[in-house]
Design a protein around this motif. Structure first.
Motif, short mmCIF file in Angstrom:
data_model
loop_
_atom_site.label_atom_id
_atom_site.label_comp_id
_atom_site.label_asym_id
_atom_site.label_seq_id
_atom_site.Cartn_x
_atom_site.Cartn_y
_atom_site.Cartn_z
N UNK A 9 0.84 -1.06 0.02
CA UNK A 9 -0.05 0.01 -0.12
C UNK A 9 0.83 1.29 0.06
N UNK A 10 0.47 2.34 -0.68
CA UNK A 10 1.19 3.49 -0.67
C UNK A 10 0.21 4.84 -0.46
N UNK A 11 0.66 5.34 0.66
CA UNK A 11 0.08 6.82 1.03
C UNK A 11 0.66 8.00 0.10
N UNK A 12 -0.23 8.51 -0.63
CA UNK A 12 -0.15 9.38 -1.63
C UNK A 12 -0.73 10.87 -1.01
N UNK A 13 0.21 11.55 -1.17
CA UNK A 13 -0.09 12.93 -0.23
C UNK A 13 0.28 14.24 -1.27
N UNK A 14 -0.64 14.68 -1.94
CA UNK A 14 -0.27 15.65 -3.23
C UNK A 14 -0.48 16.73 -2.59
N UNK A 15 0.19 17.95 -2.99
CA UNK A 15 0.09 19.32 -2.91
C UNK A 15 -1.07 20.05 -3.46
N UNK A 16 -0.81 21.16 -4.01
CA UNK A 16 -1.88 21.69 -4.60
C UNK A 16 -2.15 21.21 -6.10
N UNK A 17 -3.30 20.71 -6.37
CA UNK A 17 -3.61 20.10 -7.74
C UNK A 17 -4.59 20.62 -8.43
N UNK A 18 -4.75 21.10 -9.61
CA UNK A 18 -5.68 21.88 -10.50
C UNK A 18 -6.78 20.66 -10.47
N UNK A 19 -7.93 21.19 -9.90
CA UNK A 19 -9.11 20.19 -9.74
C UNK A 19 -10.23 21.24 -9.80
N UNK A 20 -11.61 20.61 -9.53
CA UNK A 20 -12.78 21.47 -9.63
C UNK A 20 -13.15 21.74 -8.26
N UNK A 21 -12.26 21.41 -7.26
CA UNK A 21 -12.58 21.68 -5.82
C UNK A 21 -13.06 23.12 -5.39
N UNK A 40 -2.16 29.23 -10.29
CA UNK A 40 -0.61 29.75 -10.36
C UNK A 40 0.42 28.54 -10.33
N UNK A 41 0.10 27.60 -9.23
CA UNK A 41 1.09 26.57 -8.92
C UNK A 41 0.64 25.24 -8.96
N UNK A 42 -0.77 25.05 -9.05
CA UNK A 42 -1.24 23.61 -9.14
C UNK A 42 -0.60 22.72 -9.92
N UNK A 43 -0.41 21.62 -9.60
CA UNK A 43 0.14 20.33 -10.47
C UNK A 43 -1.14 19.93 -11.11
N UNK A 66 5.26 5.70 1.07
CA UNK A 66 4.62 7.26 1.06
C UNK A 66 5.38 7.97 -0.22
N UNK A 67 4.34 8.71 -0.58
CA UNK A 67 4.76 9.62 -1.85
C UNK A 67 4.18 11.14 -1.66
N UNK A 68 5.12 11.97 -1.42
CA UNK A 68 4.67 13.42 -1.22
C UNK A 68 4.89 14.12 -2.48
N UNK A 69 4.05 14.68 -3.11
CA UNK A 69 4.30 15.33 -4.47
C UNK A 69 3.89 16.87 -4.08
N UNK A 70 4.61 17.99 -4.36
CA UNK A 70 4.10 19.29 -4.38
C UNK A 70 4.76 20.07 -5.14
N UNK A 71 4.03 21.32 -5.53
CA UNK A 71 4.90 22.04 -6.56
C UNK A 71 6.15 22.62 -6.00
N UNK A 72 7.03 22.97 -7.05
CA UNK A 72 8.27 23.51 -6.69
C UNK A 72 8.08 25.10 -6.98
N UNK A 73 6.89 25.52 -7.34
CA UNK A 73 6.68 26.89 -7.33
C UNK A 73 6.20 27.42 -5.77
N UNK A 74 6.45 28.73 -5.33
CA UNK A 74 6.23 29.00 -4.21
C UNK A 74 5.23 30.48 -4.38
N UNK A 75 4.35 30.61 -3.66
CA UNK A 75 3.36 31.86 -3.70
C UNK A 75 4.18 33.01 -3.17
N UNK A 76 4.19 33.98 -3.65
CA UNK A 76 4.70 35.42 -3.30
C UNK A 76 3.99 35.98 -2.30
#
Length: 76
Positions: A9-21, A40-43, A66-76
């Motif tokens: 089993x793998x725990x997936x923890x995504x950062x900001x993703x472009x969705x309809x949320x 702006x920064x969504x995966x 575990x997989x942690x995936x997050x954008x490399x861009x940062x919000x100013x």
């Protein structure tokens, strides 16, 4: 008794993703903020899928816990 071998089993923890949320958020200011953050920064969902595919395609003897995936861009 049933025993399983090589169960993974793998725990997936995504950062900001472009969705309809953002469309489910009632507060208009917050909705616009989340939408802007996603744009702006969504995966892309394909980037998350790539990470999951990586874990799935490992040999049966390898567990990616575990997989942690997050954008490399940062919000100013």
């Amino acid at each position: 008794m049933v025993t399983c071998t090589n169960l993974r089993s793998t725990f997936n923890s995504p950062g900001t993703v472009v969705t309809e949320l953002h469309t489910t958020i009632n507060d208009l200011n917050r909705r616009k903020g989340v939408e802007n953050l996603q744009l702006t920064i969504g995966l892309k969902s394909s980037e998350i899928a790539y990470a999951i595919t990586y874990a799935i395609n490992k040999p049966d003897t390898v567990a990616v816990s575990e997989i942690i995936v997050r954008p490399t861009k940062q919000v100013d």
